[in-house]
Motif scaffolding. Sequence first.
Motif, short mmCIF file in Angstrom:
data_model
loop_
_atom_site.label_atom_id
_atom_site.label_comp_id
_atom_site.label_asym_id
_atom_site.label_seq_id
_atom_site.Cartn_x
_atom_site.Cartn_y
_atom_site.Cartn_z
N GLU A 170 -7.92 16.61 -1.48
CA GLU A 170 -8.83 15.46 -1.52
C GLU A 170 -9.15 15.11 -2.97
O GLU A 170 -10.11 15.67 -3.54
N GLY A 212 -7.00 13.84 2.15
CA GLY A 212 -8.29 13.21 2.44
C GLY A 212 -8.72 12.34 1.28
O GLY A 212 -8.49 12.68 0.10
N ILE A 234 -10.85 12.83 7.25
CA ILE A 234 -11.34 11.45 7.24
C ILE A 234 -12.87 11.46 7.20
O ILE A 234 -13.51 12.03 8.09
C1 PEP Z 1 -14.32 13.27 2.67
O1 PEP Z 1 -15.46 13.23 2.20
O2 PEP Z 1 -13.84 14.35 3.05
C2 PEP Z 1 -13.56 12.03 2.78
C3 PEP Z 1 -12.29 12.12 2.93
O3 PEP Z 1 -14.31 10.85 2.71
P1 PEP Z 1 -13.77 9.35 2.83
O4 PEP Z 1 -12.72 9.30 3.92
O5 PEP Z 1 -14.98 8.56 3.19
O6 PEP Z 1 -13.19 8.99 1.50
#
Ligand code: PEP
Length: 253
Positions: A170, A212, A234
């Motif tokens: 992420e 992510g 997500i």
């Molecule tokens: C998260 O916080 O793990 C994330 C992926 O958030 P977003 O999809 O809102 O970017």
Amino acid sequence: MADRTKYFIGNWKMFGLSGSYKILERINSFIQRDKKNNKKYKVIIAPPFTLLDSFSKRFKGKKIKIAAQNCYEKDNFGAHTGSISPFMIKKTGVNFIILGHSENRALGEDDKVIKLKVSLAIKNKLNVIFCIGENKKEKKNKQTLPVLKRQILSVLKKGYKFNNIIIAYEPVWSIGSGRVPSPVELKKIVIFLKKFVNKKIKSKIQPKLLYGGSVDKKIIYNLKSVRELDGFLIGGASKSSKNFIDIIKNFYK
Ligand code: PEP
């Protein structure tokens, strides 16, 4: 043969009240109806601590699984005001936990603490969704791979088996920003990470690797071309059953 099951994991962060189970019910009914693809993926939703017990009981034996978003790093019980142990989480019937999320790292959680959390969560038979990712400055300074390597090596112990750890890449600059890495860039990182983890942690099982950061029903069209990915974590888009279901539908279109 390698397990190609995809994961769609929703992180609700600080969202949800007792009536929010209806969002999960709609997602669960969709999975049941989705006979064409529903054997190809798993859905896990991480509500806040306040809902773990009721959601895990309500959805026991259903398609959708429940995850916690964090835990305390020591002990089953103790004088740690405001904290919740992996032992207590497991006792609610929950089997998954997100650890190392950048929003918690930003509050001061370091690799040392995350290592203790991962270890204790595994000891309590929780499946760990371990988040790693570089921030904007680190990306700009071309530090992405060194940062990811450090986060992995300082938390995951040699000999960990990847049947109970999923890694979620992420990038911090992508979370909630609407910006995502290009498929080419992402593919390189995913291939690198899978090889790196296999070599360093010496697991016989291929690690599952998720992406992510700003995943939604449109961006998923670009991301699905990265075949090496095992799924998605997500955030924002998981709070609406429609958005979440559309992500799955568009992934298999
Ligand atoms: C998260 O916080 O793990 C994330 C992926 O958030 P977003 O999809 O809102 O970017």
